[in-house]
Design a protein around this motif. Structure first.
Motif, PDB file in Angstrom:
ATOM      1  N   THR A   1      10.608  15.268 -25.470  1.00 26.37           N
ATOM      2  CA  THR A   1      11.737  15.255 -26.455  1.00 26.37           C
ATOM      3  C   THR A   1      12.660  16.398 -26.107  1.00 26.37           C
ATOM      4  O   THR A   1      12.554  17.410 -25.674  1.00 26.37           O
ATOM      5  CB  THR A   1      11.068  15.544 -27.763  1.00 26.37           C
ATOM      6  N   VAL A   2      13.964  15.723 -25.883  1.00 21.05           N
ATOM      7  CA  VAL A   2      15.023  16.622 -25.513  1.00 21.05           C
ATOM      8  C   VAL A   2      15.783  17.056 -26.708  1.00 21.05           C
ATOM      9  O   VAL A   2      16.303  16.160 -27.520  1.00 21.05           O
ATOM     10  CB  VAL A   2      15.917  16.120 -24.459  1.00 21.05           C
ATOM     11  N   SER A   3      16.122  18.404 -26.916  1.00 18.29           N
ATOM     12  CA  SER A   3      16.889  18.682 -28.067  1.00 18.29           C
ATOM     13  C   SER A   3      18.015  19.695 -27.505  1.00 18.29           C
ATOM     14  O   SER A   3      17.831  20.377 -26.530  1.00 18.29           O
ATOM     15  CB  SER A   3      15.947  19.600 -28.886  1.00 18.29           C
ATOM     16  N   GLY A   4      19.153  19.809 -28.295  1.00 20.58           N
ATOM     17  CA  GLY A   4      20.051  20.653 -27.827  1.00 20.58           C
ATOM     18  C   GLY A   4      21.028  19.945 -26.858  1.00 20.58           C
ATOM     19  O   GLY A   4      22.105  20.878 -26.205  1.00 20.58           O
ATOM     20  N   GLY A   5      20.860  18.788 -26.595  1.00 24.19           N
ATOM     21  CA  GLY A   5      21.877  18.080 -25.600  1.00 24.19           C
ATOM     22  C   GLY A   5      21.414  16.756 -25.611  1.00 24.19           C
ATOM     23  O   GLY A   5      20.407  16.269 -25.994  1.00 24.19           O
ATOM     24  N   SER A   6      22.239  15.934 -24.996  1.00 24.03           N
ATOM     25  CA  SER A   6      21.880  14.389 -24.885  1.00 24.03           C
ATOM     26  C   SER A   6      21.477  13.973 -23.646  1.00 24.03           C
ATOM     27  O   SER A   6      21.580  14.375 -22.647  1.00 24.03           O
ATOM     28  CB  SER A   6      23.482  13.579 -25.009  1.00 24.03           C
ATOM     29  N   ILE A   7      20.382  13.095 -23.725  1.00 28.51           N
ATOM     30  CA  ILE A   7      19.591  12.564 -22.604  1.00 28.51           C
ATOM     31  C   ILE A   7      20.714  11.726 -21.602  1.00 28.51           C
ATOM     32  O   ILE A   7      20.453  11.206 -20.779  1.00 28.51           O
ATOM     33  CB  ILE A   7      18.494  12.172 -22.732  1.00 28.51           C
ATOM     34  N   SER A   8      21.583  11.278 -22.550  1.00 30.07           N
ATOM     35  CA  SER A   8      22.498  10.146 -22.003  1.00 30.07           C
ATOM     36  C   SER A   8      23.670  10.635 -21.502  1.00 30.07           C
ATOM     37  O   SER A   8      24.724  10.628 -21.849  1.00 30.07           O
ATOM     38  CB  SER A   8      23.421   9.526 -23.211  1.00 30.07           C
ATOM     39  N   SER A   9      23.463  11.512 -20.361  1.00 28.51           N
ATOM     40  CA  SER A   9      24.487  11.948 -19.392  1.00 28.51           C
ATOM     41  C   SER A   9      24.149  11.656 -17.865  1.00 28.51           C
ATOM     42  O   SER A   9      23.179  11.812 -17.567  1.00 28.51           O
ATOM     43  CB  SER A   9      24.522  13.572 -19.719  1.00 28.51           C
ATOM     44  N   SER A  10      25.376  11.217 -17.212  1.00 31.32           N
ATOM     45  CA  SER A  10      25.266  10.836 -15.882  1.00 31.32           C
ATOM     46  C   SER A  10      25.265  12.092 -14.993  1.00 31.32           C
ATOM     47  O   SER A  10      24.678  12.106 -13.922  1.00 31.32           O
ATOM     48  CB  SER A  10      26.532  10.145 -15.502  1.00 31.32           C
ATOM     49  N   VAL A  11      25.106  13.187 -15.620  1.00 26.13           N
ATOM     50  CA  VAL A  11      25.247  14.750 -15.146  1.00 26.13           C
ATOM     51  C   VAL A  11      23.681  15.126 -14.731  1.00 26.13           C
ATOM     52  O   VAL A  11      23.281  15.712 -13.573  1.00 26.13           O
ATOM     53  CB  VAL A  11      25.801  15.907 -15.563  1.00 26.13           C
ATOM     54  N   TYR A  12      22.805  14.419 -15.402  1.00 27.38           N
ATOM     55  CA  TYR A  12      21.275  14.784 -15.187  1.00 27.38           C
ATOM     56  C   TYR A  12      20.496  13.419 -15.264  1.00 27.38           C
ATOM     57  O   TYR A  12      20.564  12.460 -15.386  1.00 27.38           O
ATOM     58  CB  TYR A  12      20.988  15.389 -16.765  1.00 27.38           C
ATOM     59  N   TYR A  13      19.263  13.933 -14.458  1.00 31.68           N
ATOM     60  CA  TYR A  13      18.028  12.987 -14.108  1.00 31.68           C
ATOM     61  C   TYR A  13      17.169  13.922 -15.255  1.00 31.68           C
ATOM     62  O   TYR A  13      17.163  15.018 -15.465  1.00 31.68           O
ATOM     63  CB  TYR A  13      17.758  13.239 -12.807  1.00 31.68           C
ATOM     64  N   TRP A  14      16.107  12.910 -15.560  1.00 32.51           N
ATOM     65  CA  TRP A  14      14.915  13.670 -16.131  1.00 32.51           C
ATOM     66  C   TRP A  14      13.605  13.243 -15.462  1.00 32.51           C
ATOM     67  O   TRP A  14      13.371  12.211 -15.117  1.00 32.51           O
ATOM     68  CB  TRP A  14      14.886  13.049 -17.263  1.00 32.51           C
ATOM     69  N   GLY A  15      12.894  14.346 -15.082  1.00 35.05           N
ATOM     70  CA  GLY A  15      11.569  14.154 -14.225  1.00 35.05           C
ATOM     71  C   GLY A  15      10.564  14.943 -15.008  1.00 35.05           C
ATOM     72  O   GLY A  15      10.542  15.656 -15.940  1.00 35.05           O
ATOM     73  N   TRP A  16       9.395  14.353 -14.173  1.00 40.18           N
ATOM     74  CA  TRP A  16       7.830  14.956 -14.276  1.00 40.18           C
ATOM     75  C   TRP A  16       7.482  15.637 -13.467  1.00 40.18           C
ATOM     76  O   TRP A  16       7.626  15.230 -12.033  1.00 40.18           O
ATOM     77  CB  TRP A  16       6.818  13.825 -15.025  1.00 40.18           C
ATOM     78  N   ILE A  17       6.658  16.716 -13.485  1.00 41.12           N
ATOM     79  CA  ILE A  17       6.034  17.604 -12.544  1.00 41.12           C
ATOM     80  C   ILE A  17       4.910  17.991 -12.780  1.00 41.12           C
ATOM     81  O   ILE A  17       4.665  18.256 -14.130  1.00 41.12           O
ATOM     82  CB  ILE A  17       7.229  18.779 -12.101  1.00 41.12           C
ATOM     83  N   ARG A  18       3.771  18.134 -12.061  1.00 45.86           N
ATOM     84  CA  ARG A  18       2.604  18.592 -12.377  1.00 45.86           C
ATOM     85  C   ARG A  18       2.055  19.649 -11.716  1.00 45.86           C
ATOM     86  O   ARG A  18       2.338  19.728 -10.450  1.00 45.86           O
ATOM     87  CB  ARG A  18       1.386  17.357 -12.661  1.00 45.86           C
ATOM     88  N   GLN A  19       1.022  20.236 -12.487  1.00 47.54           N
ATOM     89  CA  GLN A  19       0.480  21.616 -11.539  1.00 47.54           C
ATOM     90  C   GLN A  19      -0.994  21.570 -11.807  1.00 47.54           C
ATOM     91  O   GLN A  19      -1.285  21.767 -12.816  1.00 47.54           O
ATOM     92  CB  GLN A  19       1.210  22.910 -11.865  1.00 47.54           C
ATOM     93  N   PRO A  20      -1.957  21.071 -10.852  1.00 47.24           N
ATOM     94  CA  PRO A  20      -3.316  21.274 -11.089  1.00 47.24           C
ATOM     95  C   PRO A  20      -3.591  22.664 -11.198  1.00 47.24           C
ATOM     96  O   PRO A  20      -2.917  23.488 -10.734  1.00 47.24           O
ATOM     97  CB  PRO A  20      -3.853  20.682  -9.910  1.00 47.24           C
ATOM     98  N   PRO A  21      -4.970  22.763 -11.782  1.00 43.96           N
ATOM     99  CA  PRO A  21      -5.233  24.222 -12.091  1.00 43.96           C
ATOM    100  C   PRO A  21      -5.230  25.221 -10.713  1.00 43.96           C
ATOM    101  O   PRO A  21      -6.170  24.618  -9.629  1.00 43.96           O
ATOM    102  CB  PRO A  21      -6.921  24.055 -12.781  1.00 43.96           C
ATOM    103  N   GLY A  22      -4.705  26.183 -10.784  1.00 42.98           N
ATOM    104  CA  GLY A  22      -4.515  26.886  -9.616  1.00 42.98           C
ATOM    105  C   GLY A  22      -3.869  26.651  -8.539  1.00 42.98           C
ATOM    106  O   GLY A  22      -3.973  27.060  -7.379  1.00 42.98           O
ATOM    107  N   LYS A  23      -3.109  25.491  -8.554  1.00 47.01           N
ATOM    108  CA  LYS A  23      -2.516  24.971  -7.236  1.00 47.01           C
ATOM    109  C   LYS A  23      -0.871  24.990  -7.659  1.00 47.01           C
ATOM    110  O   LYS A  23      -0.481  25.514  -8.570  1.00 47.01           O
ATOM    111  CB  LYS A  23      -2.961  23.703  -7.046  1.00 47.01           C
ATOM    112  N   GLY A  24      -0.247  24.352  -6.687  1.00 51.37           N
ATOM    113  CA  GLY A  24       1.165  24.340  -6.587  1.00 51.37           C
ATOM    114  C   GLY A  24       1.792  23.157  -7.623  1.00 51.37           C
ATOM    115  O   GLY A  24       1.003  22.437  -8.155  1.00 51.37           O
ATOM    116  N   LEU A  25       2.992  23.100  -7.457  1.00 51.52           N
ATOM    117  CA  LEU A  25       3.915  22.115  -8.146  1.00 51.52           C
ATOM    118  C   LEU A  25       3.956  20.815  -7.267  1.00 51.52           C
ATOM    119  O   LEU A  25       4.198  20.900  -6.264  1.00 51.52           O
ATOM    120  CB  LEU A  25       5.252  22.731  -8.547  1.00 51.52           C
ATOM    121  N   GLU A  26       3.901  19.745  -8.051  1.00 50.29           N
ATOM    122  CA  GLU A  26       4.204  18.262  -7.469  1.00 50.29           C
ATOM    123  C   GLU A  26       5.093  17.401  -8.294  1.00 50.29           C
ATOM    124  O   GLU A  26       4.731  17.231  -9.594  1.00 50.29           O
ATOM    125  CB  GLU A  26       2.851  17.520  -7.050  1.00 50.29           C
TER     126      GLU A  26
END
Lengths: 126, 110
Positions: free
Chosen positions: A23-48
């Motif tokens: 959920t995004v607050s404080g700004g609109s998700i409808s903006s061509s300026v932005y993309y919206w992404g998902w990143i994960r981090q397994p325990p003790g490991k790096g970002l993907e």
């Protein structure tokens, strides 16, 4: 100041579907300026990077999960979602949602994640 | 194994200057901007450097970034105990059509 907040079940069984919402607050998700992404981090490991979606609904996925993942956006409710099916123990991680600020250089549009949610842990258990 | 590589660890004593390297290829670092993130345990990453060498407001000028060819570097001068964290370099990858994260470097302040 935009804020992002992940929500969803913290426990998922193997072979089932992991579903999270950001959920995004404080700004609109409808903006061509932005993309919206998902990143994960397994325990003790790096970002993907898992994948991203534009305000118009164009999606981009990491090949490592492309066959199992879908990301959608609801501009009326200002949130975007992640679905990852057929989960295994390897999918256990902290999942972050983030806002991608677009950058245009040499005629190509890319983005970098400038605002992040706090992250939500997902455990895969049987 | 990430296509962008960083040393898994780095260390320094207070006041020292430390540099963390990041190596990639022509499809990522060589052709796109590099970003650096700082992450404390249990927290979300925070942008430390964008567009190779720009600092967001609020980031001390002790932190600096540089890029040359397919490599980049984050330098921290006047090392402080509160700099102990994980540091990630990120670059857009033209083959992936998305951002690729380095494996991260754990910085220890001795």
């Amino acid at each position: 100041q935009v804020q992002l907040q992940e929500s969803g079940p913290g426990l998922v069984k193997p072979s089932e579907t992991l579903s999270l919402t950001c959920t995004v607050s404080g700004g609109s998700i409808s903006s061509s300026v932005y993309y919206w992404g998902w990143i994960r981090q397994p325990p003790g490991k790096g970002l993907e990077w898992i994948g991203s979606i534009s305000d118009s609904g164009n999606t981009y996925y990491n090949p490592s999960v492309k066959s199992r993942v879908s990301i959608s956006v609801d501009t009326s409710r200002n949130y975007f979602s992640l679905n990852l099916n057929s989960v295994t123990a390897a999918d256990a991680a902290v999942y972050f949602c983030a806002r991608g600020r677009t950058v245009r250089a040499s005629g190509v549009t890319t983005y970098f994640f400038d605002s992040w949610g706090q992250g939500t842990p997902v455990t895969v258990y049987s | 194994q990430s296509v962008v590589t960083q040393p898994p660890s780095a260390s320094g004593t207070p006041g020292q200057r430390v540099a963390i390297s990041c190596s990639g290829s022509s499809s990522n670092i060589g052709n796109n901007y590099v970003y650096w993130y700082q992450q404390f345990p249990g927290m979300a990453p925070k942008v430390l450097i964008y567009w190779n060498n720009q600092r967001p407001s609020g980031v001390p000028d002790r932190f600096s970034g540089s890029k040359s060819g397919t490599s980049a570097s984050l330098a921290i001068s006047g090392l402080r105990s509160e700099d102990e964290a994980d540091y990630y370099c990120v670059a857009w990858d033209d083959t992936l059509s998305g951002p690729v994260f380095g494996g991260g470097t754990k910085l220890t302040v001795l």
